[in-house]
Design a protein around this motif. Structure first.
Motif, short mmCIF file in Angstrom:
data_model
loop_
_atom_site.label_atom_id
_atom_site.label_comp_id
_atom_site.label_asym_id
_atom_site.label_seq_id
_atom_site.Cartn_x
_atom_site.Cartn_y
_atom_site.Cartn_z
N ALA A 55 46.25 45.98 46.82
CA ALA A 55 45.28 45.04 47.39
C ALA A 55 44.41 44.46 46.29
O ALA A 55 44.09 45.14 45.31
N PRO A 57 40.98 43.35 44.41
CA PRO A 57 39.68 44.02 44.40
C PRO A 57 38.64 43.26 45.21
O PRO A 57 38.74 42.04 45.40
N ARG A 58 37.65 43.97 45.69
CA ARG A 58 36.50 43.35 46.34
C ARG A 58 35.52 42.91 45.25
O ARG A 58 35.26 43.66 44.31
N LEU A 59 34.97 41.72 45.41
CA LEU A 59 34.06 41.17 44.41
C LEU A 59 32.77 40.71 45.08
O LEU A 59 32.76 40.36 46.26
N ASP A 60 31.68 40.69 44.33
CA ASP A 60 30.39 40.26 44.88
C ASP A 60 30.38 38.77 45.20
O ASP A 60 29.77 38.34 46.17
N ALA A 62 31.89 35.47 46.63
CA ALA A 62 32.89 35.06 47.62
C ALA A 62 33.93 34.15 46.99
O ALA A 62 35.13 34.25 47.28
N GLU A 65 36.23 36.25 44.70
CA GLU A 65 37.12 37.08 45.51
C GLU A 65 38.21 36.24 46.14
O GLU A 65 39.38 36.65 46.19
N ARG A 66 37.87 35.04 46.59
CA ARG A 66 38.86 34.15 47.20
C ARG A 66 39.91 33.72 46.18
O ARG A 66 41.10 33.64 46.48
N ARG A 69 42.14 36.78 45.41
CA ARG A 69 43.01 37.02 46.55
C ARG A 69 44.12 35.97 46.62
O ARG A 69 45.28 36.29 46.89
N GLU A 115 37.72 38.05 36.32
CA GLU A 115 37.24 38.75 37.51
C GLU A 115 37.98 40.07 37.72
O GLU A 115 37.38 41.06 38.13
N SER A 119 35.99 43.64 37.58
CA SER A 119 36.00 44.51 38.77
C SER A 119 36.39 45.94 38.45
O SER A 119 36.17 46.85 39.25
#
Length: 260
Positions: A55, A57-60, A62, A65-66, A69, A115, A119
């Protein structure tokens, strides 16, 4: 990032980094509309299937992260196909290629972006997946096949689409004459040397109009909103790029848009 495909103006789709996005922001106001912005996605990732075994990573942020992803999903070509009837120009730069890719044994790939590194995910991923370093023959050969495939797919989705490739050298100096810092260990001189064959290959594969600004024509901005980097330029440098882009768009014939 996507815009209204039905809004008035020349529809621009960006595939690239802040180099393209910051240049676009200085183009004639009210004349253009940004349809979509795909960043942090190598041609290698764009040309391979989505990553399914891990998956993103989650990022601060948006936006960040988009973008990451989207890289895992290899969403560039589906997005171009979806917007094909609205795109007038595809604006491209290769800056996000500079950190290479991580190749997954199943044939997929992950762009090694700033990014991903920030992360912490990059460190663990590199323990499992091979890192193909930008500028190496192994990376270039894989990338060359990928950019050829991307070019063919774009032409199939939007035949005759005008593509503008930004070939803007990394700046060696700021306006005050001080040298620019390296980006992840890559100086402006080294980056420009490594990038040359990629730009030439991309221009051919994408059948792109090329906007070239050599080292002598570019200067970095020490007060740039994104910080100090050899590819964060002064307003005067962006203005030169905009002039060249708009000259192309005003003289190159507009191809018929695909139906559908």
């Amino acid at each position: 990032m996507t815009g209204d495909p039905h809004a008035p103006g020349i529809g621009v789709f960006i595939w690239g980094s802040c180099v393209s996005r910051d240049t676009y922001s200085r183009m004639t106001p009210g004349t253009y509309r940004l349809l979509a912005y795909v960043a942090r996605q190598s041609a290698i990732s764009a040309a391979t299937p989505p990553v399914t075994g891990v998956a993103p990573p989650r990022l601060d942020s948006a936006f960040q992260e988009r973008m990451v992803r989207g890289d895992f999903e290899s969403n560039l070509l589906p997005m171009i196909k979806a917007a094909a009837t609205s795109i007038d120009v595809l604006l491209v730069d290769l800056t996000d290629e500079r950190l290479g890719v991580l190749t997954v044994p199943d044939g997929t790939a992950i762009t090694r972006s700033n990014e991903l590194i920030a992360s912490g995910a990059d460190r663990s991923l590199r323990e499992e997946y091979a890192h193909r370093t930008f500028g190496s023959d192994a990376h270039f050969e894989t990338w060359l096949d990928a950019v050829d495939a991307v070019g063919r797919s774009i032409r199939a989705a939007a035949p005759g689409l005008r593509i503008v490739l930004l070939d803007i050298a990394w700046a060696r100096h700021f306006e005050n004459g001080e040298p620019t810092p390296a980006s992840y260990g890559l100086s402006a001189a080294a980056g420009n040397g490594l990038m040359r064959r990629y730009v030439d290959a991309a221009a051919a594969a994408l059948r792109a109009h090329v906007v070239s600004l050599p080292e002598s024509a570019v200067t970095a901005d020490a007060a740039h909103v994104w910080g100090e980097a050899p590819f964060h330029y002064t307003s005067a440098t962006y203005a030169k790029a905009v002039t060249a882009i708009e000259r192309i768009l005003n003289t190159a014939p507009q191809p018929p848009r695909p139906e559908g």
